[in-house]
Structures are given as structure tokens and as C-alpha cells.
Design a protein around this motif. Sequence first.
Motif, PDB file in Angstrom:
ATOM      1  N   ARG A  90       6.857  10.162  -1.852  1.00  0.00           N
ATOM      2  CA  ARG A  90       5.455  10.233  -1.702  1.00  0.00           C
ATOM      3  C   ARG A  90       4.881  10.863  -2.702  1.00  0.00           C
ATOM      4  NH1 ARG A  90       1.824  10.213   2.424  1.00  0.00           N
ATOM      5  NH2 ARG A  90       3.364   9.884   4.259  1.00  0.00           N
ATOM      6  N   GLU A  91       5.369  12.124  -3.385  1.00  0.00           N
ATOM      7  CA  GLU A  91       4.742  12.830  -4.378  1.00  0.00           C
ATOM      8  C   GLU A  91       4.912  12.547  -5.806  1.00  0.00           C
ATOM      9  OE1 GLU A  91       6.507  16.662  -3.414  1.00  0.00           O
ATOM     10  OE2 GLU A  91       5.368  16.940  -1.670  1.00  0.00           O
ATOM     11  N   THR A  92       5.714  11.390  -5.965  1.00  0.00           N
ATOM     12  CA  THR A  92       5.532  10.713  -7.381  1.00  0.00           C
ATOM     13  C   THR A  92       4.150  10.615  -7.782  1.00  0.00           C
ATOM     14  OG1 THR A  92       7.670   9.583  -6.670  1.00  0.00           O
ATOM     15  CG2 THR A  92       6.736   8.997  -8.895  1.00  0.00           C
ATOM     16  N   PRO A  93       3.953  11.098  -8.910  1.00  0.00           N
ATOM     17  CA  PRO A  93       2.571  10.815  -9.439  1.00  0.00           C
ATOM     18  C   PRO A  93       2.269   9.477  -9.720  1.00  0.00           C
ATOM     19  CG  PRO A  93       3.662  12.621 -10.470  1.00  0.00           C
ATOM     20  CD  PRO A  93       4.533  11.922  -9.756  1.00  0.00           C
ATOM     21  N   HIS A 148       7.993  -2.350  11.764  1.00  0.00           N
ATOM     22  CA  HIS A 148       8.845  -1.864  10.336  1.00  0.00           C
ATOM     23  C   HIS A 148       9.421  -2.891   9.772  1.00  0.00           C
ATOM     24  CE1 HIS A 148      11.220   0.742   7.993  1.00  0.00           C
ATOM     25  NE2 HIS A 148      12.329   0.365   8.512  1.00  0.00           N
ATOM     26  N   ASP A 149      10.276  -3.460  10.416  1.00  0.00           N
ATOM     27  CA  ASP A 149      11.100  -4.466   9.918  1.00  0.00           C
ATOM     28  C   ASP A 149      10.369  -5.631   9.459  1.00  0.00           C
ATOM     29  OD1 ASP A 149      13.966  -3.262  10.379  1.00  0.00           O
ATOM     30  OD2 ASP A 149      12.692  -3.030  12.018  1.00  0.00           O
ATOM     31  N   GLY A 150       9.273  -5.710  10.408  1.00  0.00           N
ATOM     32  CA  GLY A 150       8.474  -7.112  10.175  1.00  0.00           C
ATOM     33  C   GLY A 150       7.527  -6.797   8.698  1.00  0.00           C
ATOM     34  N   ALA A 151       7.274  -5.653   8.659  1.00  0.00           N
ATOM     35  CA  ALA A 151       6.360  -5.207   7.413  1.00  0.00           C
ATOM     36  C   ALA A 151       7.488  -5.268   6.294  1.00  0.00           C
ATOM     37  CB  ALA A 151       5.970  -4.050   7.505  1.00  0.00           C
ATOM     38  N   ILE A 152       8.679  -5.094   6.400  1.00  0.00           N
ATOM     39  CA  ILE A 152       9.601  -5.046   5.117  1.00  0.00           C
ATOM     40  C   ILE A 152       9.661  -6.657   4.775  1.00  0.00           C
ATOM     41  CG2 ILE A 152      11.922  -4.680   4.283  1.00  0.00           C
ATOM     42  CD1 ILE A 152      11.988  -2.144   5.894  1.00  0.00           C
ATOM     43  N   VAL A 153      10.220  -7.553   5.994  1.00  0.00           N
ATOM     44  CA  VAL A 153      10.377  -8.842   5.770  1.00  0.00           C
ATOM     45  C   VAL A 153       9.057  -9.653   4.978  1.00  0.00           C
ATOM     46  CG1 VAL A 153      10.812 -11.138   6.947  1.00  0.00           C
ATOM     47  CG2 VAL A 153      12.147  -8.973   7.385  1.00  0.00           C
ATOM     48  N   ALA A 154       7.713  -9.100   5.561  1.00  0.00           N
ATOM     49  CA  ALA A 154       6.486  -9.762   5.198  1.00  0.00           C
ATOM     50  C   ALA A 154       6.516  -9.734   3.630  1.00  0.00           C
ATOM     51  CB  ALA A 154       5.395  -9.346   6.041  1.00  0.00           C
ATOM     52  N   ASP A 157       0.814  -1.178   0.096  1.00  0.00           N
ATOM     53  CA  ASP A 157       0.064  -0.080   0.044  1.00  0.00           C
ATOM     54  C   ASP A 157       0.659   1.286  -0.036  1.00  0.00           C
ATOM     55  OD1 ASP A 157      -2.827   1.269   0.666  1.00  0.00           O
ATOM     56  OD2 ASP A 157      -1.198   2.140   2.172  1.00  0.00           O
ATOM     57  N   ARG A 158       0.352   2.373  -0.662  1.00  0.00           N
ATOM     58  CA  ARG A 158       1.391   3.572  -0.867  1.00  0.00           C
ATOM     59  C   ARG A 158       1.705   4.149   0.479  1.00  0.00           C
ATOM     60  NH1 ARG A 158       3.190   7.764  -4.029  1.00  0.00           N
ATOM     61  NH2 ARG A 158       5.030   6.469  -3.649  1.00  0.00           N
ATOM     62  N   GLU A 159       0.757   4.035   1.269  1.00  0.00           N
ATOM     63  CA  GLU A 159       0.971   4.718   2.478  1.00  0.00           C
ATOM     64  C   GLU A 159       2.080   4.041   3.401  1.00  0.00           C
ATOM     65  OE1 GLU A 159       0.317   7.972   3.776  1.00  0.00           O
ATOM     66  OE2 GLU A 159      -0.579   8.107   1.724  1.00  0.00           O
ATOM     67  N   VAL A 160       1.810   2.559   3.344  1.00  0.00           N
ATOM     68  CA  VAL A 160       2.638   1.828   4.238  1.00  0.00           C
ATOM     69  C   VAL A 160       4.071   1.916   3.716  1.00  0.00           C
ATOM     70  CG1 VAL A 160       3.332  -0.398   4.708  1.00  0.00           C
ATOM     71  CG2 VAL A 160       0.790   0.332   4.878  1.00  0.00           C
ATOM     72  N   ASP A 165       8.635   2.384  -4.516  1.00  0.00           N
ATOM     73  CA  ASP A 165       7.916   2.016  -3.102  1.00  0.00           C
ATOM     74  C   ASP A 165       8.524   0.551  -2.643  1.00  0.00           C
ATOM     75  OD1 ASP A 165       6.258   4.055  -3.317  1.00  0.00           O
ATOM     76  OD2 ASP A 165       4.500   3.009  -4.386  1.00  0.00           O
ATOM     77  N   THR A 166       9.234  -0.107  -3.443  1.00  0.00           N
ATOM     78  CA  THR A 166       9.878  -1.203  -2.778  1.00  0.00           C
ATOM     79  C   THR A 166      11.434  -1.527  -2.548  1.00  0.00           C
ATOM     80  OG1 THR A 166       7.801  -2.475  -3.312  1.00  0.00           O
ATOM     81  CG2 THR A 166       9.879  -3.775  -2.885  1.00  0.00           C
ATOM     82  N   ILE A 167      12.200  -1.201  -3.835  1.00  0.00           N
ATOM     83  CA  ILE A 167      13.326  -1.592  -3.782  1.00  0.00           C
ATOM     84  C   ILE A 167      14.254  -0.426  -3.132  1.00  0.00           C
ATOM     85  CG2 ILE A 167      15.403  -1.710  -5.318  1.00  0.00           C
ATOM     86  CD1 ILE A 167      13.584  -4.348  -5.209  1.00  0.00           C
ATOM     87  N   LEU A 168      13.812   0.844  -3.201  1.00  0.00           N
ATOM     88  CA  LEU A 168      14.754   1.803  -2.545  1.00  0.00           C
ATOM     89  C   LEU A 168      14.737   1.740  -1.003  1.00  0.00           C
ATOM     90  CD1 LEU A 168      14.008   4.965  -4.645  1.00  0.00           C
ATOM     91  CD2 LEU A 168      15.966   3.573  -4.679  1.00  0.00           C
TER      92      LEU A 168
END
Length: 252
Positions: free
Chosen positions: A126-129, A185-191, A18-21, A157-160
Motif C-alpha cells: 500500500r505504501e509503495t510510492p 474477492h475471487d471474482g475480482a481477481i478472475v475478472a 484500482d489501487r484501493e481494490v 498490485d497484480t502478480i503478487l
Amino acid sequence: MTKTDTRSKAEPRRSALDREVAIRLAATEYGRFLDMLRSLSPEDWTLPTDCPAWDVRQMAAHCLGMAELAASPEEGARQNEVAHRRGGVFIDALTGLQVEERGNMTPEELIQRYAEVGPLAAQCRRETPAEVLAMTMPGVQIVNGEQEHWVLGFLVDTILTRDTWMHRVDTARATGRDLVLTPEHDGAIVADVVAEWAGRHGMPHTLVLTGPAGGRWSRGDGPELELDAVEFCRVLSGRGHGDGLLGVEVPF
């Protein structure tokens, strides 16, 4: 074992976050990497890392260069143009440029500049259209020995964020500094890594990852794998050897 990607081969890879995440994770990770840099002693900066070509200072220079790329479309375009002109493997040319251009910066200068750029990078991401995020990136990526395309949103949103996170892990391992890990935080990245890994191989499995960033995932009646969550990501990134399903690469 045959590595199977369950997506259509013609479909470019997109971020599953999700973008906000995604933006929350980006901002937090820039802050945690900055905290790691601030914790280092003068002696730490020359220590070797799990990236053989880089010591701690050079790794920080790469992370700063990548944050500056993310913080400014103009700087991103400049870095990409110079790296393409250099030829060879693009990502090697890009990261080499980032390290080279910041080669004379002191640790104090790297820290100060990163503190300035990190929030700007999160804001720019965040501001990338949406229409830009949906664009397919030029060129191809090689993952698990096969060519694939990515949309820009997968990078943004992911690789950076994965890249910065993994280099924070690298820096902690090189210097013996504590690695701050939280489920949120880290748990969300790992998931997110686990979900991509499972989609790439498509095989039944039960995966148990230990530590603050860990969890349990299963699909069908398959073998059970258990290891530390950070080590799981290191193996999938190519920093360790993995057999069977652990030999399936996930990009960082």
C-alpha cells in the motif's frame, strides 16, 4: 492461432486494478492463504502439488518468502541480488532461493511467520510510492513466447496477489481442503485475469465462467467458451492444456 497483444510492444505492462481494490485483494488473499495453512493436517504438508518440484510445505515456504520480499524493500533487494547472482531463469532462481532458505522451518513455524508477515506485506505494498510503482522493472518477462516489460506496479498490485491466490488453489487441490471463493474477492481477481487475457489475444469471444468467482464476458461475434472460473485460471497459468484462445498465457 496467432496470439495478439493489443498493447504497443514498446509499452510496459501496468496493473489495470484500482489501487484501493488491489490492496484490498492483497490483504484478503494473505489472510485466506493463512487460513488454508492453518487448516492443514500434519500429513498434508508432504503431499505433492501441481508444481512438480514442490510439496505443500515447500509451496508454503515459497509463499512466505514472497510475502517477506513484499514486506520489506531491504529483504526484496537482498533476494533479488542473490537470485541474480545465481543466474539462469530469474524467477526459478528467486523461488528456489525462497524455498531453500526456509527449508528447515516446521509447518508451525511457517504458519506463525506467515501470520506476522502477511499484514506487513499488504501494508508495504500500500505504501509503495507512485513514482516507484511507475518504474519499469529491469530485465524482460517471457509471456506467450514473446518478451515484454513490466512496471513495478504490475508486480506489486497484480502478480503478487495472483501468485498467492493460485498457490492457495494448488494447496486446496493437493490436500482436498475446501477452497473459499467469493464474488467480491475471487471474482475480482478472475475478472482482472479475463480482461488481461482478452487484451492479449484481441479476438472476438464469449466467455462463460462458472462458480462463485465466475461471470460472463463477450467481445464481438466469436466462439463461446464455458468452464469453471478456477480451472480457466489454472489453464492460463500453464497448469492445464488449453487450445485456441485458451492457449493464451496470462502470468500468475
